[in-house]
Structures are given as structure tokens and as C-alpha cells.
Design a protein around this motif. Structure first.
Motif, mmCIF file in Angstrom:
data_model
loop_
_atom_site.group_PDB
_atom_site.id
_atom_site.type_symbol
_atom_site.label_atom_id
_atom_site.label_comp_id
_atom_site.label_asym_id
_atom_site.label_seq_id
_atom_site.Cartn_x
_atom_site.Cartn_y
_atom_site.Cartn_z
ATOM 1 N N VAL A 153 -0.472 10.352 4.219
ATOM 2 C CA VAL A 153 0.095 9.073 3.758
ATOM 3 C C VAL A 153 -0.528 7.895 4.511
ATOM 4 O O VAL A 153 -0.989 6.926 3.901
ATOM 5 C CB VAL A 153 1.632 9.049 3.955
ATOM 6 C CG1 VAL A 153 2.220 7.747 3.433
ATOM 7 C CG2 VAL A 153 2.264 10.227 3.256
ATOM 8 N N THR A 154 -0.552 7.994 5.826
ATOM 9 C CA THR A 154 -1.034 6.852 6.611
ATOM 10 C C THR A 154 -2.542 6.642 6.425
ATOM 11 O O THR A 154 -3.019 5.507 6.405
ATOM 12 C CB THR A 154 -0.713 7.060 8.099
ATOM 13 O OG1 THR A 154 -1.087 8.380 8.462
ATOM 14 C CG2 THR A 154 0.750 6.855 8.382
ATOM 15 N N ALA B 128 0.835 -1.205 0.000
ATOM 16 C CA ALA B 128 0.000 0.000 0.000
ATOM 17 C C ALA B 128 0.872 1.258 0.000
ATOM 18 O O ALA B 128 0.615 2.199 -0.757
ATOM 19 C CB ALA B 128 -0.934 -0.006 1.215
ATOM 20 N N PHE B 129 1.928 1.257 0.816
ATOM 21 C CA PHE B 129 2.841 2.417 0.820
ATOM 22 C C PHE B 129 3.431 2.634 -0.576
ATOM 23 O O PHE B 129 3.456 3.748 -1.094
ATOM 24 C CB PHE B 129 3.981 2.205 1.833
ATOM 25 C CG PHE B 129 3.698 2.801 3.189
ATOM 26 C CD1 PHE B 129 3.790 4.172 3.395
ATOM 27 C CD2 PHE B 129 3.350 1.997 4.264
ATOM 28 C CE1 PHE B 129 3.528 4.725 4.642
ATOM 29 C CE2 PHE B 129 3.082 2.537 5.511
ATOM 30 C CZ PHE B 129 3.168 3.905 5.708
ATOM 31 N N GLY C 296 1.079 1.506 14.622
ATOM 32 C CA GLY C 296 2.073 2.503 14.228
ATOM 33 C C GLY C 296 1.554 3.493 13.198
ATOM 34 O O GLY C 296 2.092 4.595 13.067
ATOM 35 N N LEU C 297 0.529 3.127 12.448
ATOM 36 C CA LEU C 297 -0.016 4.051 11.451
ATOM 37 C C LEU C 297 -0.756 5.206 12.113
ATOM 38 O O LEU C 297 -0.901 6.273 11.536
ATOM 39 C CB LEU C 297 -0.957 3.315 10.483
ATOM 40 C CG LEU C 297 -0.294 2.286 9.565
ATOM 41 C CD1 LEU C 297 -1.342 1.566 8.724
ATOM 42 C CD2 LEU C 297 0.727 2.947 8.650
ATOM 43 N N GLU D 140 0.177 14.851 -4.414
ATOM 44 C CA GLU D 140 -1.065 15.000 -3.648
ATOM 45 C C GLU D 140 -0.853 14.647 -2.172
ATOM 46 O O GLU D 140 -1.269 15.378 -1.279
ATOM 47 C CB GLU D 140 -2.160 14.132 -4.260
ATOM 48 C CG GLU D 140 -3.524 14.570 -3.792
ATOM 49 C CD GLU D 140 -4.597 13.590 -4.157
ATOM 50 O OE1 GLU D 140 -4.417 12.808 -5.113
ATOM 51 O OE2 GLU D 140 -5.624 13.583 -3.448
ATOM 52 N N ILE D 141 -0.157 13.524 -1.939
ATOM 53 C CA ILE D 141 -0.012 13.125 -0.531
ATOM 54 C C ILE D 141 1.117 13.873 0.179
ATOM 55 O O ILE D 141 1.252 13.814 1.389
ATOM 56 C CB ILE D 141 0.218 11.605 -0.373
ATOM 57 C CG1 ILE D 141 1.356 11.137 -1.257
ATOM 58 C CG2 ILE D 141 -1.046 10.821 -0.610
ATOM 59 C CD1 ILE D 141 2.251 10.211 -0.580
ATOM 60 N N LEU D 142 1.930 14.564 -0.603
ATOM 61 C CA LEU D 142 3.026 15.315 0.028
ATOM 62 C C LEU D 142 2.619 16.762 0.332
ATOM 63 O O LEU D 142 3.422 17.538 0.832
ATOM 64 C CB LEU D 142 4.275 15.267 -0.859
ATOM 65 C CG LEU D 142 4.834 13.842 -1.023
ATOM 66 C CD1 LEU D 142 5.993 13.810 -2.007
ATOM 67 C CD2 LEU D 142 5.271 13.232 0.307
#
Ligand SMILES: Cc1ncc(COP(=O)(O)O)c(C=O)c1O
Length: 397
Positions: free
Chosen positions: A272-273, A51-52, A242-243, A62-64
Motif C-alpha cells: 500500500v505505502t 493517493a490512498f 510515516g510511509l 492486488e494491494i491486499l
């Protein structure tokens, strides 16, 4: 510089969970039943890695960037649909908020809702952060007596008569620390009291789907005719702690206010998570993943209880949880629990004193919390043989 921290920021007494962790760290062969971590072997590592990869490579910009304040829209929608379709919660008049685990909600809820001196009713023994977060807001965590079914309605009603109550904090499924699940009729009685005294209910349910049996007790939120329940859930135990992804679901106005408070604390959730969790929900069989977690936990829970039965004193009582991560061990009256804890530590086994979980006005008690999820099966057997033998020395056969 002379600086005095306000009373609300001071924790009452020592942190017994941290004590087990810190004193056990670095001791070779130390077995900890203190740490409340999920079982590592139940984490879907490969699926999370994939997934990552997918998320980081598909649309990196987009996710950054900053994400939406209320959380990733797709994850929020997937979560909302599950709450409505699978957990039978109401759809009308509700909002959802993605949070940094259900843990963040423990701070956000009292901070948004409580004024100085407000009372929050909670189980006599309950999750430490649920107690301390209330203290941090200048509100008062009032412990309510429990029996084997959880909070006692009559005791709650007696406290609620003060008229100072804001909400009732409950972990109705596989409670932390006791492992108790509140039966339906008890939930109804508590809901009726909330109604009479116009209290909100904060239902903290991170373990709710990790069941060892087929019995599903309806959540407070699913019975919430007055829209007075704020429900908190988490992907920590079903996917990965951890996520740090959890959520709140409840009355629009209240969730909206919590959202504003959250924005001022931490701005946006990491995208991200959230996307990783959403990707998993889209691509794996999530029900099967939950069943796998439950299978692993149940096996370890059985092993812990069975080993104690074989080696421990019959005078010591254990709860038999039907899900979740904890058992509650109660020693006979008269046993010095501080001394017993020290003896266990000397034998390199960590258990958590019940006092760690005592709300205001509640005695330290005669119990210990043992978590069965993180240690290996070998450690569970070895550790419970030791704890069992020590109980025989202290309490007799
Ligand atoms: C009752 C309860 N609420 C909330 C949490 C926090 O969980 P999360 O990992 O989702 O922040 C825990 C974790 O141990 C818990 O036991």
C-alpha cells in the motif's frame, strides 16, 4: 531464567536522543531540538490522502495480497529512472531494492556484508543507527577524524592499513549530525582510498536532494567507476517519514544478497505505502515538492542560526548547513557539556549531546546536535533565545 545478551546486541552507553525525548515528554512548554522529525507542514497531506483513496479503491485485492520481494516494480522503476536521469548514476550492473526507509538499509548492509571483527570506517560523529547496526553484526564501527569538510582522507588511510576494513559508511550531504557537506575533491580522495584498500562505500543520502542552494555536489555513486558504491535514499524527508519507504541502489550481486537477507527478516514490503509513493511520483510535480521542503527547512535553519547570533555567545561555533535538517553547535574547550545539557533541560529546551553520535574510539567532544525542522518558528526563536542566553552565562559574550 538466566539469560545473557550477546555483546553485539548491547548498545554502548546511554541513548541521548531518547533521553531528550523521554524527559521532555509531558513537560508543558518543552521545546525539543532533539527530535529528528521532518517538518509536518512540508508533508503533502492532501495528495497522500487522495493517493490512498485511489489505491485502496482501484484494485483492492492486488494491494491486499503479498507483493513482490524486491518491492513494487513500478516504484522501483520510477526510482531507478530518477537516480539515472536526475542524479546521473550508472545504469549498467546495478539493481534496486525498495526498503522500509533508508533506516532498514542501515541494518541490512552490515548484516549482509560483514563478518565478525570486520572494521567499518565512518565519520567520527555519525548517525547513531549507522554505528549501532554495525555493532549488532559483530563488526567494529571505527570512527575516523573529521574537519569542516567531513572525513579526513589521511585519517581514513591510516585506519584502512589494518587490512580489516569492509566498507566506508558516509553521509556526504548535509551529514547527520553535523550538517557538513563533503566537497567534490574530498569525495574523490576518499574514493581513491576505497580503491587502494578495496573497500566498498555505503553512501547514505536521505537528505541529498533537500538543498538550500543551487550547488549540487556529485554523489559517490555517480562517480562510481569500479561499481563499489551502495547508495541508499529515502522518501521520508521529501514525502512522508510515516510511509517508511526508502531504497538501495548498487552492484547487482550485492543488492541480490541483501535482498535475500531482507526476505528472511521481513518478507515483502507493504504494497500500500509503496503504491502511494509511486502514485505521488506519477501525479505530483516531485521536483516542486522537494523545493517546497527545502524552502521550509531553509527558513527554519536561517531562523535558528540568526536567533543564536543575536542572543548567543560569540565563542560558540555553529556549522552552516546548505541543506538537510541539522546544525552542530560546538562549545569552547573546558565547558562542561553534560552540565550545559542539564541546564538547557531545566530551562525546558532539549538538545542532543554530541556523544550520542560518537563512533568507537571517539571522545564525547564539545558539541551538540540541534534539529531545526520539527519545531515551529515560534519555538525556534524562543528556544534559541534560551540556548543563546545560557551560552553567554557559561562562555561569556
Ligand atoms: C543519515 C540517516 N540515514 C538514514 C535515516 C533513516 O531514514 P528513513 O526515514 O528513510 O528510514 C536517517 C533518519 O533520520 C538518517 O539521518
Amino acid at each position: 531464567m538466566k539469560f545473557k545478551l550477546p555483546k553485539k546486541s548491547m548498545h554502548k552507553g546511554p541513548n541521548f536522543i531518547r533521553e531528550v525525548f523521554e524527559r521532555g515528554a509531558g513537560i508543558p512548554g518543552f521545546i525539543s531540538f532533539g527530535i529528528g522529525n521532518p517538518a509536518s507542514e512540508a508533508i503533502p497531506v492532501k495528495e497522500i490522502q487522495d493517493a490512498f483513496d485511489e489505491i485502496v479503491h482501484t484494485n483492492p485485492i492486488e494491494i491486499l495480497q503479498y507483493g513482490p520481494m524486491q518491492g513494487d516494480a513500478h516504484l522501483a522503476e520510477l526510482t531507478r529512472r530518477r537516480l539515472i536521469n536526475v542524479r546521473h548514476m550508472p545504469a549498467e550492473g546495478q539493481s534496486i531494492l525498495i526498503s522500509i526507509g533508508a533506516g532498514q538499509d542501515l541494518g541490512l548492509v552490515p548484516r549482509t556484508i560483514c563478518e565478525d571483527g570486520d572494521e567499518v570506517y565512518m565519520d567520527a560523529y555519525t548517525f547513531t543507527s549507522g554505528i549501532n547496526a554495525v555493532r549488532n553484526c559483530g563488526a567494529v564501527p571505527v570512527g575516523i577524524a573529521m574537519d569542516e569538510k567531513g572525513m579526513i582522507p589521511e585519517a581514513l588511510e591510516k585506519a584502512a592499513k589494518s587490512g580489516k576494513g569492509k566498507y566506508i559508511y558516509l553521509i556526504p550531504n548535509f551529514q547527520n549530525p553535523t550538517g557538513i557537506t563533503m566537497p567534490l575533491e574530498r569525495r574523490r580522495a576518499i574514493y581513491d582510498i576505497a580503491r587502494t584498500y578495496d573497500l566498498l562505500i555505503y553512501e547514505d543520502d536521505p537528505y541529498g536532494e533537500i538543498r538550500f542552494t543551487d550547488e549540487v555536489v556529485p554523489t559517490f555513486k555517480s562517480m562510481d567507476e569500479d561499481n563499489r558504491v551502495i547508495y541508499a535514499g529515502s522518501y521520508s524527508k521529501t514525502v512522508s517519514a510515516g510511509l517508511r519507504v526508502g531504497f538501495l541502489y548498487g552492484p547487482e550481486e550485492i543488492i541480490g544478497a541483501i535482498q535475500m537477507v531482507k526476505n528472511n527478516c521481513d518478507g515483502q514490503m507493504p504494497l500500500v505505502t509503496q503504491r502511494v509513493v509511486a502514485h505521488l511520483l506519477d501525479t505530483i510535480d516531485y521536483d516542486e515538492q522537494i523545493k517546497k521542503v527545502a524552502r521550509v527547512y531553509k527558513e527554519k535553519c536561517d531562523l535558528m542560526l540568526d536567533t543564536f547570533k543575536k542572543y548567543g555567545s560569540s565563542k560558540v561555533r555553529f556549522t552552516t548547513p546548505t541543506g538537510g535538517m541539522f546544525v552542530w553547535m560546538t562549545m569552547p574547550d573546558g565547558v562542561d557539556c553534560d552540565a550545559f545539557f542539564e541546564t538547557c533541560m531545566e530551562h525546558k529546551v532539549g538538545i542532543v549531546k554530541g556523544a550520542a553520535f560518537a563512533a568507537d574510539g571517539i571522545p564525547a567532544g564539545q558539541s551538540f546536535r540541534l534539529s531545526f525542522t520539527f519545531p515551529s518558528k515560534e519555538q525556534i526563536v524562543e528556544g534559541m533565545k534560551i540556548v543563546g542566553a545560557l551560552t553567554k552565562e557559561v562562555c561569556g559574550d
